[in-house]
Design a protein around this motif. Structure first.
Motif, mmCIF file in Angstrom:
data_model
loop_
_atom_site.group_PDB
_atom_site.id
_atom_site.type_symbol
_atom_site.label_atom_id
_atom_site.label_comp_id
_atom_site.label_asym_id
_atom_site.label_seq_id
_atom_site.Cartn_x
_atom_site.Cartn_y
_atom_site.Cartn_z
ATOM 1 N N LEU A 143 5.236 -19.095 11.413
ATOM 2 C CA LEU A 143 5.010 -20.467 11.875
ATOM 3 C C LEU A 143 5.750 -20.746 13.181
ATOM 4 C CD1 LEU A 143 5.144 -22.497 8.536
ATOM 5 C CD2 LEU A 143 3.150 -22.023 9.964
ATOM 6 N N GLY A 144 6.953 -20.223 13.317
ATOM 7 C CA GLY A 144 7.698 -20.415 14.556
ATOM 8 C C GLY A 144 6.994 -19.807 15.752
ATOM 9 N N VAL A 145 6.452 -18.619 15.571
ATOM 10 C CA VAL A 145 5.725 -17.960 16.662
ATOM 11 C C VAL A 145 4.445 -18.729 16.982
ATOM 12 C CG1 VAL A 145 4.442 -15.870 17.272
ATOM 13 C CG2 VAL A 145 6.723 -15.682 16.310
ATOM 14 N N LEU A 146 3.748 -19.205 15.959
ATOM 15 C CA LEU A 146 2.520 -19.972 16.200
ATOM 16 C C LEU A 146 2.807 -21.273 16.944
ATOM 17 C CD1 LEU A 146 0.594 -19.492 12.835
ATOM 18 C CD2 LEU A 146 0.028 -18.520 15.062
ATOM 19 N N VAL A 147 3.849 -21.987 16.538
ATOM 20 C CA VAL A 147 4.199 -23.245 17.210
ATOM 21 C C VAL A 147 4.614 -22.976 18.658
ATOM 22 C CG1 VAL A 147 5.893 -25.125 17.248
ATOM 23 C CG2 VAL A 147 4.774 -24.491 15.110
ATOM 24 N N ALA A 148 5.414 -21.949 18.867
ATOM 25 C CA ALA A 148 5.847 -21.620 20.229
ATOM 26 C C ALA A 148 4.667 -21.216 21.108
ATOM 27 C CB ALA A 148 6.885 -20.502 20.191
ATOM 28 N N ALA A 149 3.757 -20.410 20.570
ATOM 29 C CA ALA A 149 2.583 -19.978 21.345
ATOM 30 C C ALA A 149 1.693 -21.174 21.690
ATOM 31 C CB ALA A 149 1.795 -18.932 20.574
ATOM 32 N N MET A 150 1.526 -22.087 20.725
ATOM 33 C CA MET A 150 0.719 -23.279 20.999
ATOM 34 C C MET A 150 1.378 -24.157 22.058
ATOM 35 S SD MET A 150 -0.698 -24.192 17.159
ATOM 36 C CE MET A 150 -0.596 -25.901 17.477
ATOM 37 N N ALA A 151 2.702 -24.317 21.988
ATOM 38 C CA ALA A 151 3.411 -25.129 22.977
ATOM 39 C C ALA A 151 3.323 -24.503 24.365
ATOM 40 C CB ALA A 151 4.874 -25.295 22.553
ATOM 41 N N LEU A 152 3.480 -23.195 24.440
ATOM 42 C CA LEU A 152 3.370 -22.518 25.733
ATOM 43 C C LEU A 152 1.962 -22.632 26.303
ATOM 44 C CD1 LEU A 152 5.512 -19.353 25.019
ATOM 45 C CD2 LEU A 152 6.053 -21.177 26.631
ATOM 46 N N SER A 153 0.959 -22.478 25.453
ATOM 47 C CA SER A 153 -0.428 -22.591 25.916
ATOM 48 C C SER A 153 -0.747 -24.011 26.376
ATOM 49 C CB SER A 153 -1.396 -22.179 24.806
ATOM 50 O OG SER A 153 -1.240 -20.818 24.514
ATOM 51 N N LEU A 154 -0.261 -24.990 25.634
ATOM 52 C CA LEU A 154 -0.495 -26.382 26.016
ATOM 53 C C LEU A 154 0.209 -26.697 27.333
ATOM 54 C CD1 LEU A 154 -1.681 -29.135 25.285
ATOM 55 C CD2 LEU A 154 0.428 -29.606 24.029
ATOM 56 N N GLY A 155 1.447 -26.248 27.478
ATOM 57 C CA GLY A 155 2.169 -26.461 28.723
ATOM 58 C C GLY A 155 1.493 -25.797 29.906
ATOM 59 N N LYS A 156 0.988 -24.603 29.681
ATOM 60 C CA LYS A 156 0.280 -23.877 30.738
ATOM 61 C C LYS A 156 -0.990 -24.619 31.146
ATOM 62 C CE LYS A 156 -1.162 -19.095 31.440
ATOM 63 N NZ LYS A 156 -1.437 -17.849 30.725
ATOM 64 N N MET A 157 -1.699 -25.161 30.147
ATOM 65 C CA MET A 157 -2.939 -25.875 30.420
ATOM 66 C C MET A 157 -2.658 -27.180 31.167
ATOM 67 S SD MET A 157 -5.937 -26.910 27.724
ATOM 68 C CE MET A 157 -4.808 -27.758 26.670
ATOM 69 N N LEU A 158 -1.593 -27.877 30.792
ATOM 70 C CA LEU A 158 -1.274 -29.149 31.438
ATOM 71 C C LEU A 158 -0.725 -28.971 32.843
ATOM 72 C CD1 LEU A 158 0.322 -31.083 28.455
ATOM 73 C CD2 LEU A 158 -1.943 -31.403 29.453
ATOM 74 N N LEU A 159 -0.045 -27.859 33.100
ATOM 75 C CA LEU A 159 0.561 -27.635 34.407
ATOM 76 C C LEU A 159 -0.339 -26.891 35.385
ATOM 77 C CD1 LEU A 159 4.175 -26.712 33.289
ATOM 78 C CD2 LEU A 159 3.357 -28.883 34.222
ATOM 79 N N ARG A 160 -1.485 -26.417 34.899
ATOM 80 C CA ARG A 160 -2.417 -25.678 35.759
ATOM 81 C C ARG A 160 -3.011 -26.619 36.803
ATOM 82 N NH1 ARG A 160 -6.658 -23.275 32.269
ATOM 83 N NH2 ARG A 160 -4.981 -21.877 31.761
ATOM 84 N N PRO A 161 -2.991 -26.234 38.064
ATOM 85 C CA PRO A 161 -3.596 -27.097 39.090
ATOM 86 C C PRO A 161 -5.111 -27.176 38.897
ATOM 87 C CG PRO A 161 -2.928 -25.004 40.055
ATOM 88 C CD PRO A 161 -2.449 -25.015 38.630
#
Length: 90
Positions: free
Chosen positions: A59-77
């Protein structure tokens, strides 16, 4: 997971940069599995391997991967396509 993702994302190899979240996730799960195996073998003072710990690792890895993916999507120009660009009359 964050440390391996950061190391992979600054690599000079494009394949590692592209899949840095996946690499970090796999390495983190492998570290968790190795710790559980060591617990079961009695290498650490514990009651042995725990299914709860394994689920918590997952669960920790899944939450971290989702947070990283969401952050990447929001910060993408955002790149405007030709169809969405407004042209002002001159």
């Amino acid at each position: 997971m964050a440390a391996t993702k950061i190391l992979a994302s600054i690599s000079r190899y494009p394949l590692l940069r592209k899949h840095s979240t996946s690499i970090g996730s796999i390495l983190s799960l492998a570290a968790g599995a190795a710790k559980e195996a060591a617990d079961q073998l009695g290498l650490f003072p514990s009651a042995g391997a725990s299914a709860r710990d394994a689920v918590a690792d997952l669960l920790g890895v899944l939450v971290a991967a989702m947070a990283l993916s969401l952050g990447k999507m929001l910060l993408r120009p955002r790149i405007d396509s030709e169809h969405n660009r407004r042209v002002l009359p001159v």
